[in-house]
Design a protein around this motif. Structure first.
Motif, PDB file in Angstrom:
ATOM      1  N   ASN A  26      -3.824  -2.039 -10.397  1.00 36.76           N
ATOM      2  CA  ASN A  26      -3.692  -3.130 -10.031  1.00 36.76           C
ATOM      3  C   ASN A  26      -2.228  -3.906  -9.635  1.00 36.76           C
ATOM      4  O   ASN A  26      -1.428  -3.391 -10.416  1.00 36.76           O
ATOM      5  N   ALA A  27      -2.273  -4.530  -8.559  1.00 38.14           N
ATOM      6  CA  ALA A  27      -0.884  -5.010  -8.032  1.00 38.14           C
ATOM      7  C   ALA A  27      -0.871  -6.335  -8.786  1.00 38.14           C
ATOM      8  O   ALA A  27      -1.729  -7.471  -8.417  1.00 38.14           O
ATOM      9  N   ILE A  28      -0.086  -6.516  -9.610  1.00 35.06           N
ATOM     10  CA  ILE A  28       0.247  -8.056 -10.100  1.00 35.06           C
ATOM     11  C   ILE A  28       1.487  -8.658  -9.848  1.00 35.06           C
ATOM     12  O   ILE A  28       2.785  -7.749  -9.879  1.00 35.06           O
ATOM     13  N   THR A  29       1.603  -9.846  -9.116  1.00 34.06           N
ATOM     14  CA  THR A  29       2.901 -10.489  -8.751  1.00 34.06           C
ATOM     15  C   THR A  29       2.959 -11.785  -9.540  1.00 34.06           C
ATOM     16  O   THR A  29       1.796 -12.432  -9.698  1.00 34.06           O
ATOM     17  N   VAL A  30       3.992 -12.014 -10.161  1.00 32.69           N
ATOM     18  CA  VAL A  30       4.178 -13.266 -10.847  1.00 32.69           C
ATOM     19  C   VAL A  30       5.104 -14.064 -10.074  1.00 32.69           C
ATOM     20  O   VAL A  30       6.237 -13.555  -9.877  1.00 32.69           O
ATOM     21  N   TYR A  31       4.755 -15.429  -9.683  1.00 34.36           N
ATOM     22  CA  TYR A  31       5.540 -16.463  -9.305  1.00 34.36           C
ATOM     23  C   TYR A  31       6.094 -17.174 -10.300  1.00 34.36           C
ATOM     24  O   TYR A  31       5.259 -17.915 -10.942  1.00 34.36           O
ATOM     25  N   SER A  32       7.392 -17.421 -10.291  1.00 33.27           N
ATOM     26  CA  SER A  32       8.130 -18.077 -11.407  1.00 33.27           C
ATOM     27  C   SER A  32       9.146 -18.759 -10.970  1.00 33.27           C
ATOM     28  O   SER A  32       9.691 -18.588  -9.734  1.00 33.27           O
TER      29      SER A  32
ATOM     30  N   GLU B 280       4.780  -6.594 -22.982  1.00 34.08           N
ATOM     31  CA  GLU B 280       3.931  -6.166 -24.206  1.00 34.08           C
ATOM     32  C   GLU B 280       2.606  -5.379 -23.887  1.00 34.08           C
ATOM     33  O   GLU B 280       2.314  -4.474 -24.848  1.00 34.08           O
ATOM     34  N   GLN B 281       2.057  -5.522 -22.722  1.00 31.50           N
ATOM     35  CA  GLN B 281       0.853  -4.854 -22.566  1.00 31.50           C
ATOM     36  C   GLN B 281       0.952  -3.604 -21.648  1.00 31.50           C
ATOM     37  O   GLN B 281       0.133  -2.851 -21.191  1.00 31.50           O
ATOM     38  N   ASN B 282       2.376  -3.324 -21.408  1.00 35.20           N
ATOM     39  CA  ASN B 282       2.833  -2.320 -20.581  1.00 35.20           C
ATOM     40  C   ASN B 282       2.207  -2.418 -19.130  1.00 35.20           C
ATOM     41  O   ASN B 282       1.825  -1.237 -18.647  1.00 35.20           O
ATOM     42  N   LEU B 283       2.021  -3.625 -18.589  1.00 33.18           N
ATOM     43  CA  LEU B 283       1.617  -3.753 -17.075  1.00 33.18           C
ATOM     44  C   LEU B 283       2.932  -4.118 -16.372  1.00 33.18           C
ATOM     45  O   LEU B 283       3.862  -4.977 -16.545  1.00 33.18           O
ATOM     46  N   ALA B 284       3.055  -3.220 -15.248  1.00 37.65           N
ATOM     47  CA  ALA B 284       4.147  -3.320 -14.482  1.00 37.65           C
ATOM     48  C   ALA B 284       3.783  -4.671 -13.420  1.00 37.65           C
ATOM     49  O   ALA B 284       2.690  -4.933 -13.114  1.00 37.65           O
ATOM     50  N   PHE B 285       4.574  -5.206 -13.033  1.00 39.95           N
ATOM     51  CA  PHE B 285       4.543  -6.595 -12.144  1.00 39.95           C
ATOM     52  C   PHE B 285       5.735  -6.682 -11.430  1.00 39.95           C
ATOM     53  O   PHE B 285       6.907  -6.247 -11.704  1.00 39.95           O
ATOM     54  N   LYS B 286       5.461  -7.397 -10.250  1.00 39.66           N
ATOM     55  CA  LYS B 286       6.536  -7.795  -9.457  1.00 39.66           C
ATOM     56  C   LYS B 286       6.897  -9.237  -9.663  1.00 39.66           C
ATOM     57  O   LYS B 286       5.900  -9.966  -9.888  1.00 39.66           O
TER      58      LYS B 286
END
Length: 77
Positions: free
Chosen positions: A2-8, A24-30
């Protein structure tokens, strides 16, 4: 994958909580910082009708706000 992008933004406590949750979930994100890329705010408004952060995009699906339960549901599909 899954491609995860966080806008912050820099001042957003929920953004920090969301990024910590993903780590904490070991999920890579941009991460895309809306303050450093003001044009992105229009993309968020077009996509979700909301300007607030955090917003998370997972494979084209949008989750607005700090919502770990919805994020995990989307990732399990």
């Amino acid at each position: 994958m899954n491609a995860i992008t966080v806008y912050s933004t820099n001042q957003c406590p929920y953004c920090v909580m969301l990024k910590n949750f993903l780590k904490e979930q070991n999920l890579a994100f941009k991460e895309v910082n809306v303050e450093e890329n003001p044009g992105i705010a229009q993309k968020l408004l077009d996509a979700t009708g909301r300007m607030g952060v955090p917003q998370t995009e997972i494979d084209g699906r949008w989750i607005v706000g700090y919502d770990p339960n919805t994020i995990m549901k989307v990732l399990q599909k």
